[in-house]
Design a protein around this motif. Sequence first.
Motif, PDB file in Angstrom:
ATOM      1  N   MET A 196       0.773  -1.356   0.081  1.00  0.00           N
ATOM      2  CA  MET A 196       0.147  -0.168  -0.002  1.00  0.00           C
ATOM      3  C   MET A 196       0.719   1.249   0.023  1.00  0.00           C
ATOM      4  N   VAL A 197       2.005   1.029   0.852  1.00  0.00           N
ATOM      5  CA  VAL A 197       2.672   2.520   0.839  1.00  0.00           C
ATOM      6  C   VAL A 197       3.505   2.639  -0.243  1.00  0.00           C
ATOM      7  N   LYS A 198       4.288   1.697  -0.787  1.00  0.00           N
ATOM      8  CA  LYS A 198       5.005   1.746  -2.039  1.00  0.00           C
ATOM      9  C   LYS A 198       4.155   1.780  -3.339  1.00  0.00           C
ATOM     10  N   LYS A 199       3.106   1.075  -3.503  1.00  0.00           N
ATOM     11  CA  LYS A 199       2.593   1.163  -4.864  1.00  0.00           C
ATOM     12  C   LYS A 199       1.262   1.862  -5.089  1.00  0.00           C
ATOM     13  N   GLU A 200       0.795   2.523  -3.891  1.00  0.00           N
ATOM     14  CA  GLU A 200      -0.480   2.965  -3.999  1.00  0.00           C
ATOM     15  C   GLU A 200      -0.403   4.666  -3.554  1.00  0.00           C
ATOM     16  N   ASN A 201       1.066   5.099  -3.642  1.00  0.00           N
ATOM     17  CA  ASN A 201       1.050   6.367  -3.466  1.00  0.00           C
ATOM     18  C   ASN A 201       0.504   7.174  -2.626  1.00  0.00           C
ATOM     19  N   LEU A 202       0.305   6.710  -1.287  1.00  0.00           N
ATOM     20  CA  LEU A 202      -0.391   7.140  -0.150  1.00  0.00           C
ATOM     21  C   LEU A 202       0.274   8.357   0.380  1.00  0.00           C
ATOM     22  N   SER A 203      -0.610   9.456   0.544  1.00  0.00           N
ATOM     23  CA  SER A 203       0.052  10.846   1.118  1.00  0.00           C
ATOM     24  C   SER A 203       0.546  10.430   2.437  1.00  0.00           C
ATOM     25  N   LYS A 204       1.257  11.399   3.112  1.00  0.00           N
ATOM     26  CA  LYS A 204       1.752  11.474   4.419  1.00  0.00           C
ATOM     27  C   LYS A 204       0.635  11.461   5.334  1.00  0.00           C
ATOM     28  N   GLU A 205      -0.169  12.221   5.141  1.00  0.00           N
ATOM     29  CA  GLU A 205      -1.294  12.107   5.902  1.00  0.00           C
ATOM     30  C   GLU A 205      -1.930  10.793   5.937  1.00  0.00           C
ATOM     31  N   GLU A 206      -2.321  10.073   5.069  1.00  0.00           N
ATOM     32  CA  GLU A 206      -2.806   8.571   5.074  1.00  0.00           C
ATOM     33  C   GLU A 206      -1.760   7.874   5.813  1.00  0.00           C
ATOM     34  N   ILE A 207      -0.494   7.876   5.465  1.00  0.00           N
ATOM     35  CA  ILE A 207       0.367   7.008   6.225  1.00  0.00           C
ATOM     36  C   ILE A 207       0.355   7.257   7.877  1.00  0.00           C
ATOM     37  N   GLU A 208       0.375   8.623   8.117  1.00  0.00           N
ATOM     38  CA  GLU A 208       0.033   9.059   9.602  1.00  0.00           C
ATOM     39  C   GLU A 208      -1.254   8.439  10.047  1.00  0.00           C
ATOM     40  N   ASN A 209      -2.011   8.355   9.579  1.00  0.00           N
ATOM     41  CA  ASN A 209      -3.559   7.913   9.761  1.00  0.00           C
ATOM     42  C   ASN A 209      -3.314   6.322   9.946  1.00  0.00           C
ATOM     43  N   LEU A 210      -2.707   5.866   9.188  1.00  0.00           N
ATOM     44  CA  LEU A 210      -2.272   4.153   9.392  1.00  0.00           C
ATOM     45  C   LEU A 210      -1.567   3.952  10.596  1.00  0.00           C
ATOM     46  N   ARG A 211      -0.632   4.848  10.797  1.00  0.00           N
ATOM     47  CA  ARG A 211       0.141   4.686  11.888  1.00  0.00           C
ATOM     48  C   ARG A 211      -0.482   4.760  13.322  1.00  0.00           C
ATOM     49  N   LYS A 212      -1.480   5.627  13.240  1.00  0.00           N
ATOM     50  CA  LYS A 212      -2.528   5.863  14.458  1.00  0.00           C
ATOM     51  C   LYS A 212      -3.407   4.847  14.813  1.00  0.00           C
TER      52      LYS A 212
END
Length: 119
Positions: free
Chosen positions: A98-114
């Motif tokens: 998801m992180v590498k291929k779906e070009n997640l935004s920093k906000e989306e990555i941060e939401n996943l971390r949460k």
Amino acid sequence: MEELTKTEEKIMQIIWNLDKCLVRDIIDQLPDDPKPPYNTISSVVRLLEGKGFLDYKAYGKTYEYFPKITKEEYKQFTFKKVFANYFDNSAESLLSFMVKKENLSKEEIENLRKIIDNN
């Protein structure tokens, strides 16, 4: 539960959105132009009934269809297949993809971390 064909899934998406409907209601919701013949959609609906996805109430010769399987149940079924077949049941593999291929935004990555931190 069986996997749906693309056409069956397209019809089920409409039925899930409508909750209960007649075949003509499904046809009205199809974006296709020209619309497919009534008998074609009726056949797909009968296949979905045979697969256990739909049930109906008969009003004379008119049938009102409604889902027996929820969208959430089918989503879970299909996700489990994809997760097992393509990610070897590895959450790390799925998240990496998801992180590498779906070009997640920093906000989306941060939401996943949460989400991960809260579980």
